[in-house]
Design a protein around this motif. Structure first.
Motif, short mmCIF file in Angstrom:
data_model
loop_
_atom_site.label_atom_id
_atom_site.label_comp_id
_atom_site.label_asym_id
_atom_site.label_seq_id
_atom_site.Cartn_x
_atom_site.Cartn_y
_atom_site.Cartn_z
N THR A 160 0.85 -1.18 0.00
CA THR A 160 0.00 0.00 0.00
C THR A 160 0.89 1.24 0.00
OG1 THR A 160 -0.09 0.01 2.42
CG2 THR A 160 -1.80 -1.23 1.26
N THR A 161 0.30 2.41 -0.07
CA THR A 161 1.05 3.67 -0.03
C THR A 161 0.47 4.51 1.09
OG1 THR A 161 1.47 3.57 -2.40
CG2 THR A 161 1.76 5.70 -1.33
N ASP A 162 1.30 4.95 2.04
CA ASP A 162 0.78 5.46 3.29
C ASP A 162 1.49 6.75 3.74
OD1 ASP A 162 -0.80 2.82 4.10
OD2 ASP A 162 1.20 2.25 3.40
N SER A 163 0.71 7.62 4.34
CA SER A 163 1.25 8.86 4.90
C SER A 163 2.16 8.56 6.08
CB SER A 163 0.09 9.75 5.37
OG SER A 163 0.55 10.78 6.24
N ARG A 188 5.26 7.24 2.23
CA ARG A 188 5.04 8.33 1.27
C ARG A 188 5.04 9.66 2.03
NH1 ARG A 188 2.78 8.53 -4.21
NH2 ARG A 188 2.49 10.71 -4.67
N PRO A 189 6.21 10.34 2.11
CA PRO A 189 6.33 11.48 3.01
C PRO A 189 5.82 12.82 2.47
CG PRO A 189 8.43 11.07 1.96
CD PRO A 189 7.48 9.99 1.47
N ASP A 190 5.17 12.84 1.31
CA ASP A 190 4.76 14.10 0.70
C ASP A 190 4.07 15.07 1.66
OD1 ASP A 190 5.64 12.62 -1.42
OD2 ASP A 190 3.87 12.85 -2.67
N PRO A 191 3.16 14.62 2.54
CA PRO A 191 2.47 15.57 3.42
C PRO A 191 3.40 16.36 4.34
CG PRO A 191 1.32 13.47 3.40
CD PRO A 191 2.63 13.26 2.71
N VAL A 192 4.62 15.83 4.60
CA VAL A 192 5.52 16.53 5.52
C VAL A 192 6.83 16.95 4.86
CG1 VAL A 192 4.58 15.45 7.61
CG2 VAL A 192 6.43 14.31 6.37
#
Length: 462
Positions: A160-163, A188-192
């Motif tokens: 899966t791909t996860d925050s 998946r670190p995009d949010p931070v």
């Protein structure tokens, strides 16, 4: 609906070779190292509620096409849980099924309808109710529960791909349930790490609370990211994923990076500074991958949420992401100057800019030990996209600097269909090489196995 020779070469000699090669790989297990299915499906193992929730709502390929023809997302009840009138939405989809002629979605859907539900008459307004009733009835059966389907599809591992802010409670529940299916998270670190991400500052604060680190400081922020990576790894993760607008990287001094981070947190950064920060974070993530062994995936080149009205109303991932031109040679150089020669580091590059395959990506992956090429992604996850990929990269990078296939899907039932398309496409490509005396057939058979299983397991350390 499904011809046994679909996607094979029309020329008889090559078609016969393709059949033999495909027969050697068609029943191999599926390794799905990158996707967007929900771990909660397998943690709860509850029946999918209706055909629309299962097949239409999670698949942006479907509602993107329908929206392009003037069908609103409101009519499709996108974002509604539960769907109020699923049969009405299904009729709308079925009446417009002709729109998918010539698209990979049509291949995937026909595969699902025939192989899972035994439906062989084409979907249309006339057959809509029969389709709906058949699928709805099947979904009540035990063999159509998420875990049973996972096993039926012969999935060996699914990522899966996860925050980074996700507790991974669903992954934990799967482990504690005793079920043997292997579902692993991806970091998946995009949010931070992307200052343009909605709620970025709040996300960074939440990262600090989650890890007990001072994320208002550069050192604390990096420690917090490293901590979450270790947690993901403890839950089975083998990879990270980075969805940056570009492939730009940077290698700033510590003092310059600290200054830039402060400017970002204070909300004083313009677009140029935001891009520089993302560039620096790709290099920081590469360093962390060298330390902790997580494989790094970079998915650049998408102008995301291009439709401002849809983004305002529905949020992210509503089928309005558009490919843009992407530079790799100059953009990646700062990162490669530091880590390009590290054979213990694996960075998998994807593209939505096909013009870069033979000009930039194949030469880069054909030289730097750390680089591998991801398969055709998103808009190019199609038979012709796969053929173009092989034609454009093989002569320079070979087969063994690629990583097999990944389905990158939110639509669970499409996973075996997508892998079948990739296997047929590769069998056809290799058959041509055999027919033209570029490979012996025994070499092609070995390659087919590697392209199906060997390369993906090695690249993703699975």
């Amino acid at each position: 609906m499904l011809h046994e020779d679909r996607l094979f070469p029309a020329e008889q000699k090559m078609r016969a070779i393709a059949r033999r090669l495909y027969d050697g790989i068609k029943d191999l297990p599926i390794v799905s190292p990158h996707g967007h299915t929900q771990a909660g499906w397998f943690a709860r193992n509850e029946p999918f509620p209706d055909p629309v929730t299962l097949l239409v709502q999670p698949d942006h390929y479907i509602f993107r096409m329908l929206y392009s023809q003037g069908i609103s997302l409101e009519e499709l009840e996108i974002g509604k849980t539960p769907v109020a009138e699923p049969r009405k939405v299904w009729h709308l989809f079925a009446s417009n099924y002709y729109l998918f002629r010539g698209t990979p979605s049509r291949l995937w859907l026909d595969y699902v309808f025939e192989n899972l539900f035994g439906l062989t008459e084409r979907l249309s307004a006339k057959t809509a109710d029969r389709y709906y009733d058949t699928i709805e009835a099947k979904l009540r059966e035990k063999q159509f529960l998420p875990r049973a389907l996972f096993e039926r599809f012969k999935i060996e591992v699914l990522a899966t791909t996860d925050s980074p802010l996700d507790s991974l409670s669903d992954h934990k529940a799967i482990r504690e349930s005793g079920w043997k299916g292997r579902i692993v998270p991806t970091f998946r670190p995009d949010p931070v790490v992307d200052p343009a991400f909605s709620g970025f500052s709040e996300n960074v604060s939440a990262l600090g609370e989650l890890t007990g680190e001072d994320t208002a400081s550069w050192r604390g922020y990096l420690r917090a990211l490293a901590s979450r990576r270790q947690y993901f790894k403890s839950m089975g993760a083998t990879a990270t994923d980075h969805g940056h607008p570009t492939a730009k990287t940077a290698d700033l001094s510590k003092s310059k990076a600290e200054w830039l981070f402060g400017k970002i947190l204070e909300g004083e950064a313009d677009e140029e500074h935001q891009e520089l920060f993302r560039a620096q974070m790709l290099t920081e993530m590469a360093w962390m991958s060298l330390e902790d062994g997580l494989v790094m995936q970079i998915h650049p080149g998408s102008v995301r949420n291009h439709n401002a009205q849809l983004y305002t109303r529905y949020g992210r991932d509503m089928g309005a992401d558009i490919p843009g031109p992407t530079d790799y040679v100059r953009a990646l150089k700062p990162l490669l100057d530091r880590f390009g020669n590290e054979s213990k580091l694996t960075i998998i590059l994807f593209t939505l800019d096909e013009t870069t395959f033979s000009r930039e990506l194949a030469p880069l992956a054909g030289h730097y030990p750390c680089l591998r090429l991801g398969p055709p992604w998103w808009f190019f996850d199609s038979p012709e996209g796969m053929r173009r990929f092989r034609l454009l990269v093989t002569e320079t990078a070979g087969f063994y600097n690629t990583v097999g296939f990944n389905d990158d899907t939110r639509a669970f039932l499409s996973i075996p269909a997508r892998h079948d398309v990739a296997r047929r496409s590769d069998a056809g490509f290799l058959a041509r090489m055999v027919a033209e005396h570029l490979l012996d057939e025994d070499e092609a058979a070995e390659l087919a196995q590697d392209l199906t299983l060997g390369l993906v397991k090695k690249a993703y350390r699975l």
